[in-house]
Design an enzyme around this catalytic site. Structure first.
Site, PDB file in Angstrom:
ATOM      1  N   MET A  19       0.796  -1.222   0.000  1.00 17.13           N
ATOM      2  CA  MET A  19       0.000   0.000   0.000  1.00 17.13           C
ATOM      3  C   MET A  19       0.837   1.285   0.000  1.00 17.13           C
ATOM      4  O   MET A  19       0.295   2.378   0.113  1.00 17.13           O
ATOM      5  CB  MET A  19      -0.962   0.007   1.195  1.00 17.13           C
ATOM      6  CG  MET A  19      -1.930  -1.174   1.151  1.00 17.13           C
ATOM      7  SD  MET A  19      -2.720  -1.360  -0.449  1.00 17.13           S
ATOM      8  CE  MET A  19      -4.288  -0.657  -0.107  1.00 17.13           C
ATOM      9  N   CYS A  20       2.140   1.169  -0.131  1.00 17.56           N
ATOM     10  CA  CYS A  20       2.996   2.357  -0.228  1.00 17.56           C
ATOM     11  C   CYS A  20       3.046   2.814  -1.681  1.00 17.56           C
ATOM     12  O   CYS A  20       3.179   2.002  -2.585  1.00 17.56           O
ATOM     13  CB  CYS A  20       4.420   2.050   0.244  1.00 17.56           C
ATOM     14  SG  CYS A  20       4.568   1.910   2.020  1.00 17.56           S
TER      15      CYS A  20
ATOM     16  N   GLU B  78       9.619   4.363   4.216  1.00 12.84           N
ATOM     17  CA  GLU B  78      10.837   4.355   3.400  1.00 12.84           C
ATOM     18  C   GLU B  78      12.077   4.259   4.289  1.00 12.84           C
ATOM     19  O   GLU B  78      12.996   3.466   4.031  1.00 12.84           O
ATOM     20  CB  GLU B  78      10.886   5.597   2.517  1.00 12.84           C
ATOM     21  CG  GLU B  78       9.926   5.560   1.344  1.00 12.84           C
ATOM     22  CD  GLU B  78       8.451   5.733   1.710  1.00 12.84           C
ATOM     23  OE1 GLU B  78       7.605   5.462   0.842  1.00 12.84           O
ATOM     24  OE2 GLU B  78       8.125   6.143   2.844  1.00 12.84           O
TER      25      GLU B  78
ATOM     26  N   ASP C  90      23.837 -10.643   5.552  1.00 12.31           N
ATOM     27  CA  ASP C  90      24.140 -11.488   4.397  1.00 12.31           C
ATOM     28  C   ASP C  90      25.636 -11.549   4.126  1.00 12.31           C
ATOM     29  O   ASP C  90      26.171 -12.616   3.822  1.00 12.31           O
ATOM     30  CB  ASP C  90      23.406 -10.960   3.160  1.00 12.31           C
ATOM     31  CG  ASP C  90      23.708 -11.788   1.927  1.00 12.31           C
ATOM     32  OD1 ASP C  90      23.549 -13.023   1.983  1.00 12.31           O
ATOM     33  OD2 ASP C  90      24.104 -11.207   0.898  1.00 12.31           O
TER      34      ASP C  90
END
Length: 120
Positions: free
Chosen positions: A37-38, A76, A90
């Site tokens: 929904m952004c 964001e 990672d």
């Protein structure tokens, strides 16, 4: 010390801290692609800082996003923070798979419909 070592060290996948900063910025820019929904925003600025927490050892990653408009950019900033931290995980998981990513949270915001917020 750990931050300095990682800043100077290239893991198999490349330079850790520099890559995490780039990933955080990319995460901010791609938020509307990742969160249903952004909507896409015309951002006016993005900043990413990483502080070392030698007592852990660990890092604190801060992302600031700016926009001139009537909507907030907290999703964001939070997405950028998460992506930056996941990138560190990672890249160094071969050294320590027991790393913990925690307390991804909004510290403060200005503007937007809901106005100002500051974590106490």
């Amino acid at each position: 010390m750990l931050l300095t070592r990682l800043w100077k060290t290239r893991q198999k996948k490349g330079p850790v801290i520099q890559t995490a900063v780039i990933a955080a910025i990319m995460g901010v820019k791609k938020t509307s692609d990742l969160i249903p929904m952004c909507h896409p925003l015309n951002l006016s600025g993005i900043n990413c800082d990483i502080d070392e927490l030698p007592e852990l050892p660990g890092f604190k990653l801060f992302v600031t996003a700016k926009l001139t408009g009537q909507t907030g950019v907290e999703m964001e900033a939070l997405t950028g923070t998460s992506i930056g931290l996941l990138t560190i995980y990672d890249m160094v998981k071969a050294i320590d798979k027991g790393m913990i990513i925690s307390n991804v949270q909004l510290e403060s915001k200005e503007g937007g419909k809901s106005g100002e917020y500051k974590r106490h």
